[in-house]
Design an enzyme around this catalytic site. Sequence first.
Site, PDB file in Angstrom:
ATOM      1  N   VAL A  52      -0.098  18.179  51.483  1.00  0.00           N
ATOM      2  CA  VAL A  52       0.079  16.324  51.779  1.00  0.00           C
ATOM      3  C   VAL A  52      -0.437  15.597  52.715  1.00  0.00           C
ATOM      4  O   VAL A  52      -1.077  15.739  53.956  1.00  0.00           O
ATOM      5  CB  VAL A  52       1.568  16.614  52.762  1.00  0.00           C
ATOM      6  CG1 VAL A  52       2.696  15.897  53.349  1.00  0.00           C
ATOM      7  CG2 VAL A  52       2.558  17.776  52.290  1.00  0.00           C
ATOM      8  N   GLY A  55       2.787  25.826  50.647  1.00  0.00           N
ATOM      9  CA  GLY A  55       2.190  26.151  48.949  1.00  0.00           C
ATOM     10  C   GLY A  55       2.012  25.831  47.998  1.00  0.00           C
ATOM     11  O   GLY A  55       1.131  26.552  47.219  1.00  0.00           O
ATOM     12  N   LYS A 101       2.633  13.764  49.033  1.00  0.00           N
ATOM     13  CA  LYS A 101       2.539  15.039  48.381  1.00  0.00           C
ATOM     14  C   LYS A 101       1.628  15.609  47.236  1.00  0.00           C
ATOM     15  O   LYS A 101       2.931  14.804  46.298  1.00  0.00           O
ATOM     16  CB  LYS A 101       4.288  15.562  48.645  1.00  0.00           C
ATOM     17  CG  LYS A 101       4.046  17.587  48.535  1.00  0.00           C
ATOM     18  CD  LYS A 101       5.208  18.066  48.912  1.00  0.00           C
ATOM     19  CE  LYS A 101       5.891  19.215  48.950  1.00  0.00           C
ATOM     20  NZ  LYS A 101       7.018  20.021  49.023  1.00  0.00           N
ATOM     21  N   ASP A 159      15.917  27.824  51.716  1.00  0.00           N
ATOM     22  CA  ASP A 159      14.619  27.425  52.539  1.00  0.00           C
ATOM     23  C   ASP A 159      14.646  26.980  53.299  1.00  0.00           C
ATOM     24  O   ASP A 159      13.583  26.358  54.326  1.00  0.00           O
ATOM     25  CB  ASP A 159      13.203  27.284  51.558  1.00  0.00           C
ATOM     26  CG  ASP A 159      11.906  27.226  51.861  1.00  0.00           C
ATOM     27  OD1 ASP A 159      11.947  29.139  52.245  1.00  0.00           O
ATOM     28  OD2 ASP A 159      10.850  27.329  51.339  1.00  0.00           O
ATOM     29  N   LEU A 209      -1.726  16.145  56.031  1.00  0.00           N
ATOM     30  CA  LEU A 209      -0.870  16.530  56.966  1.00  0.00           C
ATOM     31  C   LEU A 209      -1.088  17.638  57.342  1.00  0.00           C
ATOM     32  O   LEU A 209      -0.686  18.227  57.868  1.00  0.00           O
ATOM     33  CB  LEU A 209       0.353  15.894  56.890  1.00  0.00           C
ATOM     34  CG  LEU A 209      -0.355  14.047  56.682  1.00  0.00           C
ATOM     35  CD1 LEU A 209       1.783  13.168  56.755  1.00  0.00           C
ATOM     36  CD2 LEU A 209       0.115  13.678  58.887  1.00  0.00           C
TER      37      LEU A 209
HETATM   38  P1  AMP Z   1       5.464  21.310  52.560  1.00  0.00           P
HETATM   39  O1  AMP Z   1       4.506  21.037  51.271  1.00  0.00           O
HETATM   40  O2  AMP Z   1       6.553  20.310  52.670  1.00  0.00           O
HETATM   41  O3  AMP Z   1       5.944  23.156  53.291  1.00  0.00           O
HETATM   42  O4  AMP Z   1       4.308  20.629  53.283  1.00  0.00           O
HETATM   43  C1  AMP Z   1       3.133  21.181  54.388  1.00  0.00           C
HETATM   44  C2  AMP Z   1       2.935  20.537  54.973  1.00  0.00           C
HETATM   45  O5  AMP Z   1       2.834  19.170  55.273  1.00  0.00           O
HETATM   46  C3  AMP Z   1       4.768  20.189  56.247  1.00  0.00           C
HETATM   47  O6  AMP Z   1       4.846  21.881  57.431  1.00  0.00           O
HETATM   48  C4  AMP Z   1       4.408  19.139  57.103  1.00  0.00           C
HETATM   49  O7  AMP Z   1       2.925  19.251  58.101  1.00  0.00           O
HETATM   50  C5  AMP Z   1       3.240  18.339  56.490  1.00  0.00           C
HETATM   51  N1  AMP Z   1       4.119  17.113  55.904  1.00  0.00           N
HETATM   52  C6  AMP Z   1       4.900  17.213  55.506  1.00  0.00           C
HETATM   53  N2  AMP Z   1       5.433  16.147  54.411  1.00  0.00           N
HETATM   54  C7  AMP Z   1       5.302  15.402  55.310  1.00  0.00           C
HETATM   55  C8  AMP Z   1       5.834  14.127  55.345  1.00  0.00           C
HETATM   56  N3  AMP Z   1       6.321  13.834  55.355  1.00  0.00           N
HETATM   57  N4  AMP Z   1       6.107  13.739  57.294  1.00  0.00           N
HETATM   58  C9  AMP Z   1       4.554  14.155  57.840  1.00  0.00           C
HETATM   59  N5  AMP Z   1       3.752  15.629  57.911  1.00  0.00           N
HETATM   60  C10 AMP Z   1       4.454  15.882  56.557  1.00  0.00           C
END
Ligand code: AMP
Length: 928
Positions: A587, A583, A601, A702, A579
Site C-alpha cells: 500500500v 499478504g 493498494k 477477517d 504505507l
Molecule cells: P492490507 O494489504 O490491506 O493489509 O494493508 C497493508 C498495510 O497498509 C496496512 O497494515 C496499513 O499499514 C497500510 N494501509 C492499508 N490501507 C491503508 C489506508 N487506507 N490508509 C493508510 N494506510 C493503509
Amino acid sequence: MSFGVSYVLHLVLLFFMMFIAAWSQDDVVMQKLKSSITSSSNDLDWSDKDCCKWKGVSCSGTTVTEINLGQLNIQGSLPKELMQLTALTRFDCSENEFSGGFPYMPNSLQNLYIRNNSFTSMPSDFFTNMSNLIEVVIDSNPFSQWQIPSSLKNCLALKLFSANSAGLVGVIPEFFGNDTFPSLTDLKVSFNSLGGNLPNSLSGSSIENLWVNNQNGNKLNGTLSVLQNMTSLKVIWVQSNAFTGPIPDFSNHDQLSEVSFRDNQLTGVVPQSLISLQSLKAVALTNNRLQGSPPKFKDDVKVDNDMDKGINSFCTKVVGQPCSPLVNALLSVVEPFGYPLKLAQSWQGNDPCQGGWLGIVCSSGNISVIAFEKMGFSGSISSSFASLSSVTKLLLDNNHLTGTIPKELASMPALKELDVSNNALYGQIPSFRGDVVVKTGGNPDIGKDKPPGSPGSSSGGEYKKKISVGAIVGIVMGIVCLLGVVGVLVFVMRGRRHNKCAGKVQTPNAIVVHPRHSGDGNGVKISVAAAGSSSVGVARGTGGFSPSSSVRNVEAGNMVISIQVLREVTNNFSEKNILGKGGFATVYKGELDDGTKIAVKRMKSEMVGDEGLNEIKSEIAVLTRVRHRHLVALHGYCLDDNEKLLVFEYMPQGTLSQHIFDWKDDGSKPLGWKCRLSIALDVARGVEYLHGLAQQIFIHRDLKPSNILLGDDMRAKVADFGLVRLAPEGQTSFATRLAGTFGYLAPEYAVTGRVTTKVDVYSYGVILMEMITGRKVIENSQSDENIHLVTWFRRMLLNKDSFEKVIDPAMDIDEEGLESFRTMAGLASQCCAREPHQRPDMGHVVNVLAPLVEIWKPAEPEADDMYGIDLDISFPQGLSKWPNLEGTSNTLDVSKSSSMAAGCEYTQSSIPPRSPGFANSFTSADAR
Ligand code: AMP
C-alpha cells in the site's frame, strides 16, 4: 498434557473432522453423478473406490474441487446433488451428449464450461448466488428460449460470458459494462434471437471480444455508436444483424484487430480512423449500404468488401478512388442526419445527376433542388449545404430537424426558396437576400435564442408537453446541481481544512512513511482449499476519479483510474511512499494536486492472476456496494493486464494493531481507555452495517486489529474486504472455504466451514480482548495454557481476584473507566462464546457500547454535518449513497456529530502523522 499440546491436538482434530465430513458428502455426490452417466469412451475410468482418483476429478484432500469431463462421449444427465460440492471451483463437461436440465451449481464455482451438449434449460435464477463465477461458457445447447437473466449481475468477477447458440431471446441487458463487470473481457452471444440495441452500458467497458453476430428472427438494430467508447476492443463481430447508421470513429482503439460489419444496413463513409488503424488485421464490410470512396486498407489487412456484389453504395468500384466533389458535398450534407438509409439505398454511382438519386433534382447537369421534405430526418442542418452553389430550392420541411438555420445558407448564390417549416429549429433566422422565400412556420422556437426545453423557450402545442417535461427535468437537474455544488464546496472546504490540520503537523512535501510489514501482525493468515475465496455482489460505479485526465477531477459513475495517474501521485510507487504491506499487496501513499491524500493498494505482481486477484475483486465488489463512515471508502481502481490497484481514502494514523501493540517501538504513548472504547464502538457500527443494514448480509471473515484503520481524528474504519462473503439470499448460514487468521477464527467455522455473522462477532470479541489487555491473540512467549488470549481472558474473568489483572498495564484507568471496562470485558467474553447462538449480534454490541462512549459535541454544528453529508467519502460516493443513508440503524448513532473519537485524550493538532518514528505525544496536557 500441557495446554499447548492439547491446543494443537484440538486444532488437528477439528480439521480432521472437517475433512471427514467433507469427504463423505462429496463422495456420495460423486457416486450419484457416476450412476447418472454412461460413456462409450475407455478414457473415463471411474472404477476406483476413491472418487478423487477418478479421471477428470481433482480434489483438495478429500474435497472435490474440479470436475473435468470434456470430450468423453458421455451421455446422461447431471444430478441436482452437484450443488452440494461446496468447494467445487471448476466444472467442465463440454462436447458430450449430456441432456436434460442443467442443475444448480455450488456458489464456489468459478469456471463453468458446458458447451456443445444437449442441455435443454438452465434454471432462470441460476446465477443468483454464483458470485464467484469468472468464466461461463454455455454455447451450443438446445436450451428452450430464455433471456439473459438479471441475476447474472451478481457475478461481479465475470471475465468471460459466452452463450453463442444458446436460445437467448430478448435484449442485451443494460448491465453489461464496467460498472457491473469490471473484469469482463469477452461477451459472446452470437447466433441467438436477441433484438434491440447495443446497450449504452457497454460504453467505457473493458470488453475486448464482442460477438453479437448472426441473430436470427429478431435482430439487433440501432446504431453502432457505443463501439466508439469501447476502446479495449480487439474483436468486433456484429455481422448479420440490422444495424443502421455509420461506422463509428475508432481513433482511440489501439488494439482493434478484427471487425466484421458485413450483412447489416450500415451507411455513410468508412471513417479514416478505421482505414488507417495500425492494429487492424481483418475487416468485413460486404452487404451494407456504405457510401463514399471504397476504402483502401493497409496491405496486410484481410478485407471482405465484395465490390462485385455491388451491394454497398460506394461511389465507385475502384478501391481508393475518390468520389466526385458533388458526391462528397452531398455526403457531408447528410452526415448530421446520420446518413439515412433510404438515401444510401438510392444514391448509387459518382454522379448525383445521372438520375434516380432520391431527393436530388438536377437541371443542366447541376443540382437545382434538394427535396428532403417529409423524409423523417432528424439531426441538424449542415452548413455544407452552402457548397451546393447551384441549388435554387432547399426543401427540408416536415422533418424532425433540430438546432439552428446555419448562417452560411444565406450566402447560397442561386437560392430562391428555403423551406424548413414544421421542424424543431430555434434561433434567429439568418438574413437572406430579399428575393429568397424563407418558410419557417411550425418551428415554435424559431426566432428565440434558446433551444427548446430551456427556460423561456416555446410553450405551445405539442411542445407544451415536451417543454413541461423538460422544465421538470431542468428543475430536478438544477436541484441536483445545486446540491452538487454545495457538496463540492463542502468537499473542497473539507479538503482545505484537512490540509490545514495536516499542515500543522507536516510540511506539504513531507511524505508519511510506515515501512513495516504489517499485513498480519497478529497470527497467520490462512486460506484452506486454495481459497480463491470470494468475489461478491454487484459493482455499481458510484464515484471516483476520471480515468482520462487527472485524479483531481472527481467524476460520478466512474471508478476506473489509469495506471499513469496512480504512478504520478505515488512518485512512481516509490519505496518512500510505502504505507504498509499485506499478504497480497503493498500500500502506497499518494497525494493529489489539491492535497487530498489517498492510499493506493498495489497487488504484488507475483499474485496477479492468483487468489489475490479474487481478493481484490471482492474488495471492489463489496466497497462499491456498501458505504459507511466506519468502513474504509474505495475511491477507485485500476485493473489492467499487468496492474491491479485499489485506491482508498488515506487513513493517516495507520492500523489499530500499530496503536495497541507497537506503540513502544514507535516511541509513542498508548491509547487511552476512552479512545479504545470509542474505537470499539466505531468498529461495531461498521460491522453492524455489513451484517445487515446494507440490505444484504456481508460477512467480513477477517476482522483483526491490522484490518482496522484510524483517521487523524482517531475515528476507526474497518478495512480489507478481500475475504468478505455475501450471504446467499435468504440464508444466514452457508458453507465456504475456510479463510481468515488463526486466533480470530470462530471454532464452529474451523470445524464446519460454515459461516454466519457470528463468525465476525467472535473475531470482534477477540479484538475487544486485545484492546483491553494490549495482548496479541496468540503469544508464543506465554506459558502453554496462556498462549491463546481468548482462553486466558475468559478464565481470568471468572475469578474475581484476577478480573482487573487483564487490563493493559500501559493504560491508566479511573473508577469511571473501571465500570465501562467491566461492561466491555463482559461483552468481549460474550462475543467469544463457544456456541454461536450464545454470542450477541452486532446491533446489541452497539447498544451496549454507545452509552459508554463520551459524546463529544462541537460548539457549533460543523459544515460537514450540514445536509448529513459524510465527508469521509468522496463526493460522488456521497451523492450515490445520499438517498440510501446508513441511518437505518436501529441504534443510536452518537458518532454522527463528533469529529474526534469521543474520549481520545488528546487534541487533533497534537497528533503528528505516523512516521517511522511514530512519536505521538498523547499527554494529558494535550487533553481537551
Ligand atoms: P492490507 O494489504 O490491506 O493489509 O494493508 C497493508 C498495510 O497498509 C496496512 O497494515 C496499513 O499499514 C497500510 N494501509 C492499508 N490501507 C491503508 C489506508 N487506507 N490508509 C493508510 N494506510 C493503509
